[in-house]
Design an enzyme around this catalytic site. Structure first.
Site, PDB file in Angstrom:
ATOM      1  N   GLU A  23      13.195   4.886  52.287  1.00  0.00           N
ATOM      2  CA  GLU A  23      12.069   4.041  52.724  1.00  0.00           C
ATOM      3  C   GLU A  23      10.734   4.781  52.665  1.00  0.00           C
ATOM      4  OE1 GLU A  23      14.633   1.157  55.748  1.00  0.00           O
ATOM      5  OE2 GLU A  23      13.186   2.563  56.613  1.00  0.00           O
ATOM      6  N   GLU A  42      21.387   0.119  53.209  1.00  0.00           N
ATOM      7  CA  GLU A  42      21.419  -0.182  54.646  1.00  0.00           C
ATOM      8  C   GLU A  42      21.427  -1.682  54.857  1.00  0.00           C
ATOM      9  OE1 GLU A  42      18.360   1.433  57.162  1.00  0.00           O
ATOM     10  OE2 GLU A  42      18.459   3.412  56.211  1.00  0.00           O
TER      11      GLU A  42
END
Length: 478
Positions: free
Chosen positions: A171, A373
């Site tokens: 991220e 995720e």
């Protein structure tokens, strides 16, 4: 009710994820090895729920063998985590390895492999060394980019013979968005131009590490791959009206394509340069740097998907006395009647898996990708313990199952998705939320010495991995 069975391909990854800083704790950490997250916690501890932070975390540093036994019992095919850059080195400039931490990482990797679990290793999961943040402004500095490449080289040399799955960042857009765009995290500085420079420098860092990885021949020698883990915000316009569609398109440009395009296509959308110039937020780049990005794209990508983003055209005037923010072009939109996770405040919309999968197929050359995720955070889970003390997290089973259904449907439609990684293996510390919302297959009991106990979802996931069959309602895709 009628049910169908969806078959899960044998080679489809079913694993779980975590990160170094959210699990390891500070045991063995030297005085000058604080990460950005450690600095934030030390300087702003009161915003972390009940004061829990990375100091102890799940104590994975001491208990990794115990946890890997549980991973094997559940049947995880892969485990994704990170190496903590701030702890891996004693000196970030001269790239001197901390042998104590490096040996610990050796042990973790070897223990995973011994138990038939493939490690997937990220080089930076918010673990920018605090010293580099304070001295150079972190990822705003091209020097930090070069130091990251040198750190990566040391990591590859140490573990490249055993780890086959590598990622530069997890991220990469998040930290600077929270700090410099929205100014809601330490050190609370609103600076959109600095936000944009961090975005560019991380894309450049990925390309430079990919270049190094290829030059060193890890693919040829070990069959390894290198990618990046992104968190695209699957964006839906409020309506089919032109102004709403345009708002969603610009949102997508600033928050999704800003990393998807350079990482996969090797280039930025031309319109992004036009908007940066218009609003005086252009990042500093050279033709040589843009060429490095063009020539060194990733082998595959991991995508973290949790909930949809819904936007509409602005209905109120922008305050021109404030610094530019992409919200100049949009407002967020709450869909009436949406299904919610009330604890996290996030909409539950499993179709994001299918829609993003089709986008990867149609817009990004059907590159190999996987879900890095996906999961559900719930508060006060102890309420749901049965007489044996096992948390009955049927809500998590439903959440995972519903998202997997849409993901597998996309695989059937030809999207090159190779797996699903659940967030998270155990409950762990999250930024600010700490242990407030629990995500794990395995409970971490804070009142009983952080003891581990599998939840109902762990037994369900175990059965799913073993049998490779997902039961679905016949009308699930209607």
């Amino acid at each position: 009710m009628d049910f169908d069975i969806m078959k899960i391909p044998r080679n489809f990854i079913l694993g779980a994820a975590a990160s170094a800083w959210q699990t390891e704790g500070w045991a063995g950490k030297k005085t000058k090895q604080d990460s950005y997250l450690d600095l934030w916690y030390k300087n702003n501890k009161h915003v972390w729920h009940n004061g829990y932070g990375p100091a102890i975390a799940t104590d994975f540093y001491h208990r990794f063998k115990e946890d890997i036994v549980l991973m094997k019992e559940i049947g995880l095919t892969h485990y994704r985590t990170s190496i903590n850059w701030s702890r891996f080195l004693l000196d970030y400039e001269s790239v001197i390895v901390d042998e104590e931490y490096a040996d610990y990482t050796d042990q973790v990797i070897n223990e995973l492999l011994k138990n038939g679990i493939e490690p997937m290793i990220c080089l930076e999961h918010y673990e920018l060394p605090g010293e580099l943040f304070e001295t150079y402004g972190g990822w705003g500095s091209k020097h930090v980019v070069d130091l990251f490449v040198k750190y990566s080289e040391k990591v590859f040399e140490r573990y490249g013979d055993r780890v086959k799955n590598w990622f530069t960042f997890n991220e990469p857009i998040v930290v600077q968005t929270r700090v410099y765009l929205d100014a809601i995290r330490y050190p609370f500085e609103q600076n959109t131009k600095k936000w944009m420079q961090w975005n560019f420098n991380k894309a450049l860092a990925t390309a430079k590490v990919v270049q190094l990885f290829n030059q060193k021949g890890y693919k040829e020698r070990y069959g390894s791959k290198i990618g990046v883990i992104l968190n695209p915000e699957v964006t839906y316009a409020r309506s089919s009206a032109k102004h709403d569609i345009e708002a969603a398109r610009i949102y997508d440009l600033f928050f999704n394509r800003i990393f998807l395009d350079p990482s996969i296509k090797g280039e930025y959308p031309p319109e992004l340069f036009e908007l940066m110039e218009k609003h005086d937020i252009s990042f500093d780049s050279t033709e040589n740097e843009l060429q490095i990005i063009k020539e060194n794209t990733v082998d595959y990508v991991g995508l973290n998907l949790y909930f949809p983003y819904r936007v509409k055209a602005r209905t109120t005037a922008w305050n021109d006395s404030t610094p530019f923010h992409p919200a100049y072009y949009y407002e967020m939109f709450d869909l009436p009647g949406r299904k919610m996770n009330p604890y996290r405040g996030w909409e539950i919309y499993p179709r994001i898996m299918f829609d993003m999968a089709m986008r990867m197929k149609e817009d990004y050359g059907n590159i190999e990708w996987f879900i890095a995720e996906n999961g559900m955070g719930v508060e006060n889970e102890f309420r749901f313990k049965n007489d044996e003390g096992i948390i009955q997290d049927d809500y998590r089973i439903e959440f995972i199952s519903d998202h997997l259904k849409w993901l597998l449907k996309a695989v059937e439609r030809g999207s090159n998705c190779t797996g699903f990684m659940l967030w998270a293996f155990t409950d762990n510390v999250s930024p600010m939320n700490a242990y407030k919302n629990r995500y794990g297959l395995v409970e971490i009991n804070l009142e009983e010495n952080r003891n581990r106990k599998m939840k109902k979802s762990a037994y369900w996931y175990m059965n799913l991995i073993e049998n490779r069959e997902l039961q679905i309602h016949k009308d699930v895709f209607r």
